[in-house]
Design a protein around this motif. Structure first.
Motif, PDB file in Angstrom:
ATOM      1  N   GLY A  14       0.797  -1.222   0.000  1.00  0.00           N
ATOM      2  CA  GLY A  14       0.000   0.000   0.000  1.00  0.00           C
ATOM      3  C   GLY A  14       0.827   1.267   0.000  1.00  0.00           C
ATOM      4  O   GLY A  14       0.514   2.224  -0.704  1.00  0.00           O
ATOM      5  N   PHE A  15       1.882   1.293   0.782  1.00  0.00           N
ATOM      6  CA  PHE A  15       2.626   2.542   0.938  1.00  0.00           C
ATOM      7  C   PHE A  15       3.935   2.564   0.181  1.00  0.00           C
ATOM      8  O   PHE A  15       4.268   3.553  -0.452  1.00  0.00           O
ATOM      9  CB  PHE A  15       2.862   2.828   2.422  1.00  0.00           C
ATOM     10  N   TRP A  16       4.689   1.477   0.229  1.00  0.00           N
ATOM     11  CA  TRP A  16       5.995   1.523  -0.431  1.00  0.00           C
ATOM     12  C   TRP A  16       5.885   1.237  -1.922  1.00  0.00           C
ATOM     13  O   TRP A  16       6.681   1.725  -2.707  1.00  0.00           O
ATOM     14  CB  TRP A  16       6.984   0.559   0.229  1.00  0.00           C
ATOM     15  N   MET A  17       4.894   0.437  -2.343  1.00  0.00           N
ATOM     16  CA  MET A  17       4.690   0.179  -3.771  1.00  0.00           C
ATOM     17  C   MET A  17       3.603   1.087  -4.338  1.00  0.00           C
ATOM     18  O   MET A  17       3.257   0.991  -5.510  1.00  0.00           O
ATOM     19  CB  MET A  17       4.342  -1.289  -3.999  1.00  0.00           C
ATOM     20  N   HIS A  18       3.033   1.952  -3.524  1.00  0.00           N
ATOM     21  CA  HIS A  18       2.056   2.963  -3.915  1.00  0.00           C
ATOM     22  C   HIS A  18       0.819   2.362  -4.576  1.00  0.00           C
ATOM     23  O   HIS A  18       0.226   2.974  -5.455  1.00  0.00           O
ATOM     24  CB  HIS A  18       2.682   4.018  -4.823  1.00  0.00           C
ATOM     25  N   LEU A  19       0.400   1.185  -4.165  1.00  0.00           N
ATOM     26  CA  LEU A  19      -0.796   0.580  -4.747  1.00  0.00           C
ATOM     27  C   LEU A  19      -2.073   1.214  -4.227  1.00  0.00           C
ATOM     28  O   LEU A  19      -3.148   0.921  -4.726  1.00  0.00           O
ATOM     29  CB  LEU A  19      -0.802  -0.927  -4.490  1.00  0.00           C
ATOM     30  N   LYS A  20      -1.965   2.081  -3.248  1.00  0.00           N
ATOM     31  CA  LYS A  20      -3.146   2.783  -2.743  1.00  0.00           C
ATOM     32  C   LYS A  20      -3.522   3.947  -3.657  1.00  0.00           C
ATOM     33  O   LYS A  20      -4.620   4.474  -3.574  1.00  0.00           O
ATOM     34  CB  LYS A  20      -2.893   3.282  -1.323  1.00  0.00           C
ATOM     35  N   ASP A  21      -2.620   4.335  -4.552  1.00  0.00           N
ATOM     36  CA  ASP A  21      -2.852   5.469  -5.437  1.00  0.00           C
ATOM     37  C   ASP A  21      -3.704   5.062  -6.638  1.00  0.00           C
ATOM     38  O   ASP A  21      -3.868   3.877  -6.944  1.00  0.00           O
ATOM     39  CB  ASP A  21      -1.514   6.037  -5.928  1.00  0.00           C
ATOM     40  N   GLY A  44      -4.785   4.531 -10.554  1.00  0.00           N
ATOM     41  CA  GLY A  44      -4.089   4.048 -11.731  1.00  0.00           C
ATOM     42  C   GLY A  44      -3.338   2.743 -11.522  1.00  0.00           C
ATOM     43  O   GLY A  44      -2.547   2.355 -12.367  1.00  0.00           O
ATOM     44  N   HIS A  45      -3.565   2.060 -10.405  1.00  0.00           N
ATOM     45  CA  HIS A  45      -2.861   0.820 -10.130  1.00  0.00           C
ATOM     46  C   HIS A  45      -3.816  -0.374 -10.087  1.00  0.00           C
ATOM     47  O   HIS A  45      -3.526  -1.377  -9.444  1.00  0.00           O
ATOM     48  CB  HIS A  45      -2.105   0.921  -8.804  1.00  0.00           C
ATOM     49  N   LEU A  46      -4.925  -0.280 -10.792  1.00  0.00           N
ATOM     50  CA  LEU A  46      -5.917  -1.348 -10.742  1.00  0.00           C
ATOM     51  C   LEU A  46      -5.407  -2.619 -11.415  1.00  0.00           C
ATOM     52  O   LEU A  46      -5.570  -3.713 -10.875  1.00  0.00           O
ATOM     53  CB  LEU A  46      -7.231  -0.899 -11.394  1.00  0.00           C
ATOM     54  N   ILE A  47      -4.764  -2.504 -12.570  1.00  0.00           N
ATOM     55  CA  ILE A  47      -4.283  -3.682 -13.294  1.00  0.00           C
ATOM     56  C   ILE A  47      -3.229  -4.432 -12.479  1.00  0.00           C
ATOM     57  O   ILE A  47      -3.322  -5.659 -12.337  1.00  0.00           O
ATOM     58  CB  ILE A  47      -3.758  -3.288 -14.692  1.00  0.00           C
ATOM     59  N   PRO A  48      -2.205  -3.758 -11.902  1.00  0.00           N
ATOM     60  CA  PRO A  48      -1.264  -4.518 -11.063  1.00  0.00           C
ATOM     61  C   PRO A  48      -1.935  -5.190  -9.864  1.00  0.00           C
ATOM     62  O   PRO A  48      -1.567  -6.308  -9.493  1.00  0.00           O
ATOM     63  CB  PRO A  48      -0.260  -3.458 -10.596  1.00  0.00           C
ATOM     64  N   ILE A  49      -2.929  -4.530  -9.282  1.00  0.00           N
ATOM     65  CA  ILE A  49      -3.641  -5.125  -8.149  1.00  0.00           C
ATOM     66  C   ILE A  49      -4.396  -6.380  -8.594  1.00  0.00           C
ATOM     67  O   ILE A  49      -4.366  -7.406  -7.913  1.00  0.00           O
ATOM     68  CB  ILE A  49      -4.589  -4.098  -7.505  1.00  0.00           C
ATOM     69  N   ILE A  50      -5.043  -6.317  -9.745  1.00  0.00           N
ATOM     70  CA  ILE A  50      -5.777  -7.472 -10.264  1.00  0.00           C
ATOM     71  C   ILE A  50      -4.823  -8.635 -10.521  1.00  0.00           C
ATOM     72  O   ILE A  50      -5.112  -9.784 -10.171  1.00  0.00           O
ATOM     73  CB  ILE A  50      -6.562  -7.097 -11.535  1.00  0.00           C
ATOM     74  N   PHE A  51      -3.665  -8.342 -11.128  1.00  0.00           N
ATOM     75  CA  PHE A  51      -2.700  -9.407 -11.402  1.00  0.00           C
ATOM     76  C   PHE A  51      -2.128  -9.992 -10.103  1.00  0.00           C
ATOM     77  O   PHE A  51      -1.882 -11.193 -10.014  1.00  0.00           O
ATOM     78  CB  PHE A  51      -1.576  -8.915 -12.312  1.00  0.00           C
ATOM     79  N   MET A  52      -1.906  -9.172  -9.091  1.00  0.00           N
ATOM     80  CA  MET A  52      -1.406  -9.689  -7.822  1.00  0.00           C
ATOM     81  C   MET A  52      -2.451 -10.555  -7.132  1.00  0.00           C
ATOM     82  O   MET A  52      -2.117 -11.601  -6.560  1.00  0.00           O
ATOM     83  CB  MET A  52      -0.958  -8.546  -6.918  1.00  0.00           C
ATOM     84  N   ILE A  53      -3.714 -10.146  -7.174  1.00  0.00           N
ATOM     85  CA  ILE A  53      -4.777 -10.968  -6.593  1.00  0.00           C
ATOM     86  C   ILE A  53      -4.860 -12.298  -7.329  1.00  0.00           C
ATOM     87  O   ILE A  53      -5.005 -13.361  -6.702  1.00  0.00           O
ATOM     88  CB  ILE A  53      -6.129 -10.216  -6.627  1.00  0.00           C
ATOM     89  N   GLY A  54      -4.728 -12.263  -8.649  1.00  0.00           N
ATOM     90  CA  GLY A  54      -4.708 -13.503  -9.426  1.00  0.00           C
ATOM     91  C   GLY A  54      -3.535 -14.388  -9.044  1.00  0.00           C
ATOM     92  O   GLY A  54      -3.671 -15.612  -8.926  1.00  0.00           O
TER      93      GLY A  54
END
Length: 107
Positions: free
Chosen positions: A69-76, A78-88
């Protein structure tokens, strides 16, 4: 947080407020506290092993969310695709681990 700034042509420009170091320092201290709690649970020696394992897993999951969330900035934005791939990836890894355990302990 976004702030609005009006130009002379009447067009609204959105400016994103810069995230200062205060939040990063707080998150860094939180990460250190999580690590110290996990270390203390193992180093204490008198802790029930089952409780220690559960505590370590909880601390690990919290560390993952803090890191992503904080160091990889996934809370910002425009990061929906990386989040989807990580959940997968978590789904595939979790399924693989469960199936491997099931396969090993199959009677």
């Amino acid at each position: 947080m976004a702030t609005e700034q009006h130009s002379q042509e009447g067009v609204v420009k959105h400016r994103h407020r810069h995230e200062g170091p205060q939040k990063h320092i707080v998150v860094f201290i939180f990460s250190i506290v999580l690590t110290l709690i996990a270390f203390a649970a193992v180093a204490a020696g008198g802790v029930n092993p089952a409780f220690a394992v559960v505590l370590l897993l909880v601390m690990a999951v919290l560390q993952v969310f803090v890191q992503m969330g904080f160091w990889m900035h996934l809370k910002d934005r425009g990061h929906l695709i990386p989040i989807i791939f990580m959940i997968g990836g978590f789904f595939v890894a979790g399924t693989s681990i469960i199936m491997a355990l099931y396969w090993v302990w199959w009677d």
